[in-house]
Design an enzyme around this catalytic site. Structure first.
Site, PDB file in Angstrom:
ATOM      1  N   GLU A  90      10.313 -11.265 -25.136  1.00  0.00           N
ATOM      2  CA  GLU A  90       9.072 -10.738 -25.687  1.00  0.00           C
ATOM      3  C   GLU A  90       9.232  -9.843 -26.908  1.00  0.00           C
ATOM      4  O   GLU A  90       8.360  -9.823 -27.773  1.00  0.00           O
ATOM      5  CB  GLU A  90       8.333  -9.955 -24.582  1.00  0.00           C
ATOM      6  CG  GLU A  90       7.873 -10.811 -23.424  1.00  0.00           C
ATOM      7  CD  GLU A  90       6.826 -11.835 -23.842  1.00  0.00           C
ATOM      8  OE1 GLU A  90       5.961 -11.503 -24.658  1.00  0.00           O
ATOM      9  OE2 GLU A  90       6.904 -12.976 -23.343  1.00  0.00           O
ATOM     10  N   SER A 494     -16.714  -5.066  39.844  1.00  0.00           N
ATOM     11  CA  SER A 494     -16.151  -4.067  40.754  1.00  0.00           C
ATOM     12  C   SER A 494     -15.214  -3.082  40.070  1.00  0.00           C
ATOM     13  O   SER A 494     -14.906  -2.029  40.651  1.00  0.00           O
ATOM     14  CB  SER A 494     -15.409  -4.765  41.899  1.00  0.00           C
ATOM     15  OG  SER A 494     -16.313  -5.517  42.686  1.00  0.00           O
TER      16      SER A 494
END
Length: 858
Positions: A90, A494
């Site tokens: 770059e 229950s």
């Protein structure tokens, strides 16, 4: 000669005039643009968008939330070969130019002149690219380019070269949602930066230019060409040697998607975390790099997953084979390409792999899984696959493989060492079998299976402070995101009775109190006959019996009479002490049968009160939240039971209902921290319950029931495990387990909720549409095995931990027929004041009997 000199002089003047004109134009442009140029000082402390990460209590990854993949890295931690590859690709002169490459600008200008206005390629330096990506749009405009140059010059003046390069390496998009070199290395190669080869570093550097097109996955040929050019530049710049270049140029493109490895399977918990963090920190929470440390250990969560999925599969197989998930008519010459096309729409679920039957016969079938693997399914392995008729009945066992599997069937396979599910297993709330074994994944041969239609949820919390230790909201989050652990409102049956018994012990009843287990009828205008006649599950009656035996045998009629005796209003008010809201509790006698609407989380919380000595803790699952730098912005400070804390002992409070229900995150001292995203910086709204002083005195949970009451109810539930409906849990070989089964009408819900001093765990099993689980699928058969598998794993090698006998509890000998104190009778425990009261009753009864005897003699 004189003319030549004159021409040279004119040319010089023109050049100087041109330079002055350009300089003046640039000066005027700067004068015009300078007031609008952004401040580059914000880049010194700029925060990149980093996903929210959710970790287990032991630091393993549960989930990552965010649209981008980014792993910020400091420039000092970037290896030289990657840095040099990026510079070669770059901006080779990055460390020498002032932020602008005049040669590149000149080349771009000449291109514009020659092409007649075509802007073409730019001459942007790394500094200019950083300026553009942080502050400007990507439009190719002359004004934007000029602004970019001015910002770049400012950046070079205020930031060091390394600071600029660090921003560049972390900010740039490199394809497939990967931002920055560390994220690219992780996604394309599954490596950290220091593990990259020279060729891989060059490949990542090559991606900066056109990331959506030129990346290792989308266009490998073009990428190889670009990579080789970058390697040539690295060689020319003497960043690598000739042998390194020769080796790198030969390296193939070995990139493939490496999704972030999820280490802990807890998607329901992860979604709860995401929602709570967004509520507390706002939308920026998904981009600010926060790390959430949950309270859930990875091993506990894995045990919960295995227990729930294994036992649901066992339930599903008990009720028969529902057939293939799909079917495709395969041509005679079909091969892997056709098979892959069919399987493309099916994904693995909880270790269950999709496959397509390619050949079948009487003794075996061949199932294609993928290009690398096919499985042979034998008749023995499908012995369970009786045709499904309904939840209460299945057909006859198959006598041949081709009676079950047809060519073209899409089925599920799972690896398992053995399949010893007992098809004739019988269980009820009074007995349970433990012969079922959960399937063991990733071992042994492939076996036929199916994704269960039934669902389940498991929640496990620490009774001391409410920390969630495991949470599973269903069989598969991918198939159903409904979180049954916290969102399902089901009837507990229950398993709700211990709360009623606890209330009764505050109204003068004891474990020895006698209540009649006999038919009873109550007026009920809502019924056709105007009468409600509750019954026991087995429709049998035992007559007068002690409350201890009534809970052990789960007698419904005793519970109804008990509730009628103490009053529905009192019972409802008392049950809110366990964290239940009044609107969840019916205002009639059906409450005795567990017709409340509760979640597994609520039940685990309620039973935690029994486990910790009578204190109501609030479940929480976020232990700490760190910012991107590892600094805590929130630390949980939950209310604790802390029964032995000095603060508790010095300031005892009588048990009673809690003042206000607590939130999931306990309020504490607020803290502040900065929050920023790729568009700027700002202040996040931090949780009001964050604090910075963990050494402060503990926050004490409300004391809601008497510890003596707690001890009595726990004693009854220990007997449920020792010799009642939860007797199968004796296989765990522990003496500190207490709990209760639960089933509802038509077997729509199956529960087991139980605890010891370390953990309170609730398990629910049922169908989302409230269909019946099938005949005999009580809590002891459908839910208890899940609870046992989980608790057996998390309590392995841990010492016994149960509530010790508190002061004020006495052991007394009673007459089992009357429940009154009687020398030489059986042992029972009760509150001291109840012993004294019952002894007076026993003496009075004895006197009455003596008088009756005297009258009889007379």
């Amino acid at each position: 000669m004189r003319i030549l000199k004159r021409l040279l002089r004119i040319a010089l003047y023109l050049a100087l005039a041109g330079i002055l004109f350009v300089a003046g134009a640039i000066g005027v442009a700067y004068w015009l643009l300078a007031p609008r140029l952004p401040s580059v000082a914000v880049l010194r402390d700029y925060h990149m968008q980093v996903p929210l990460r959710v970790l287990s209590a032991d630091g393993r990854l549960i989930a990552s939330f965010g649209e981008t993949r980014r792993i910020p890295v400091r420039i000092a931690d970037v290896p030289a070969r990657l840095k040099n590859a990026v510079l070669s690709a770059e901006d080779g002169d990055f460390y020498s130019h002032p932020g602008i490459d005049w040669h590149g600008i000149a080349r771009a200008g000449i291109h514009v002149i020659v092409s007649g206005g075509d802007k073409g390629p730019g001459g942007s330096t790394i500094t200019q690219q950083v300026a553009r990506n942080f502050f400007l749009s990507p439009e190719k405009l002359y004004s934007r380019k000029l602004t970019e140059m001015f910002i770049a010059l400012r950046m070079e003046n205020e930031l060091s070269k390394d600071q600029i390069l660090e921003l560049y390496l972390n900010k740039m998009f490199l394809g497939h949602r990967a931002y920055g070199v560390a994220a690219a290395a992780s996604y394309y190669y599954g490596k950290t930066l220091d593990q990259l080869t020279v060729a891989q570093a060059a490949t990542i550097a090559s991606t900066f230019q056109l990331p959506s097109v030129v990346n290792p996955l989308n266009n490998p040929k073009r990428m190889i060409a670009r990579r080789d050019w970058v390697l040539g530049q690295m060689l020319a710049n003497r960043f690598i040697t000739q042998p390194e270049y020769d080796e790198a140029i030969k390296e193939p493109n070995d990139a493939y998607p490496h999704e972030q490895q999820i280490e802990v399977d807890a998607p329901y918990l992860a979604e709860m975390v995401r929602q709570q963090v967004l509520e507390k920190l706002g939308n920026d929470a998904l981009t600010e790099g926060y790390v959430v440390h949950t309270t859930v250990p990875s091993e506990s969560q894995a045990a919960a997953n295995d227990a729930l999925r294994g036992r649901l599969s066992a339930y599903d197989r008990r009720h028969g084979y529902r057939g293939p998930e799909g079917h495709e008519e395969l041509p005679a010459g079909a091969g892997p390409d056709e098979f892959d096309r069919v399987l493309a729409s099916y994904t693995p679920v909880a270790g269950m792999m999709p496959g397509i039957v390619t050949a079948t016969g009487a003794k075996e079938a061949t199932v294609y899984i993928n290009a690398k693997e096919s499985a042979t399914i034998s008749l023995e392995s499908i012995a369970w696959a009786r045709p499904y008729v309904n939840e209460g009945r299945a057909g006859a066992a198959p006598k041949s493989v081709d009676a079950v599997l047809k060519r073209g069937d899409v089925v599920r396979l799972i690896r398992s060492e053995k399949d010893d599910i007992s098809e004739d297993a019988k269980a009820s709330d009074t007995a349970a079998t433990t012969t079922e074994a959960k399937p063991e994944s990733n071992k042994g041969p492939w076996r036929l299976t199916q994704i269960p239609a039934v669902q389940a949820a498991l929640v496990s919390i620490d009774p001391e402070d409410g920390a969630v230790r495991a949470l599973v909201g269903g069989f598969s989050f991918a198939r159903s995101k409904f979180n049954r652990a916290v969102m399902a409102a089901r009837q507990p049956g229950s398993s709700f009775k211990p709360y009623l018994y606890s209330a009764s012990f505050e109204r003068g009843f004891t474990p020895a109190s006698i209540v009649n287990d006999a038919p009873v009828a109550f007026p009920d205008p809502s019924r056709p006959d105007g009468v409600w006649t509750p019954a026991n599950d087995d429709n049998k009656f035992s007559g007068p019996m002690r409350l201890r035996e009534a809970l052990v045998q789960s007698k419904n009629l005793v519970s109804v009479r008990l509730l009628d005796a103490i009053g529905v209003r009192y019972a409802r008010d008392y049950m809110t002490r366990f964290g239940f809201t009044p609107d969840a509790l019916p205002q009639n006698l059906s409450l005795a049968l567990g017709t409340a609407s509760v979640s597994p989380m609520a039940m685990a919380r309620g039973y935690a009160v029994f486990a910790n000595g009578g204190y109501l803790v609030t479940p929480y699952f976020i232990g700490r939240i760190d910012d991107r730098d590892g600094n805590p912005v929130y630390v949980a400070n939950p209310e604790r039971a802390c029964a032995d804390c000095q603060e508790r002992l010095l300031n005892p409070t009588p048990p009673g209902p809690p003042n206000q229900p607590s939130t999931a995150l306990i309020p504490a001292k607020p803290a502040a921290a900065s929050s920023a995203g790729d568009t700027g910086t700002g202040d996040a709204v931090l949780p009001a319950d964050a604090h910075d002083n963990t050494a402060q005195a503990p926050k004490l949970a409300p004391h809601v029931i008497d510890v003596r009451n707690d001890y009595l109810v726990t004693s009854l539930m220990q007997d449920v495990v020792k010799r009642g409906t939860g007797a199968a849990a004796r296989a765990l070989g522990r003496d500190d387990i207490a709990g209760k089964t639960g089933s509802t009408n038509d077997h729509r819900d199956a529960w087991f909720v139980g605890f010891n001093g370390d953990v309170s765990t609730a398990v629910w099993v049922g169908f989302d549409d409230f269909s019946s689980l099938g005949r005999g699928e009580f809590g002891a058969k459908a839910a208890l095995p899940i609870w046992m598998d989980y608790m057996g794993a998390v309590l392995k090698d841990k010492p016994s931990h149960t509530l010790g006998m508190p002061p004020g509890i006495a052991t007394v000998q009673i007459d089992p027929a009357s429940g009154l104190p009687s020398p030489g009778g059986m042992n029972e425990i009760m509150k001291v004041e109840d012993v004294d009261r019952l002894r007076e009753q026993a003496q009075q009864k004895q006197q009455e009997e003596q008088q009756d005897h005297a009258y009889d003699i007379f």
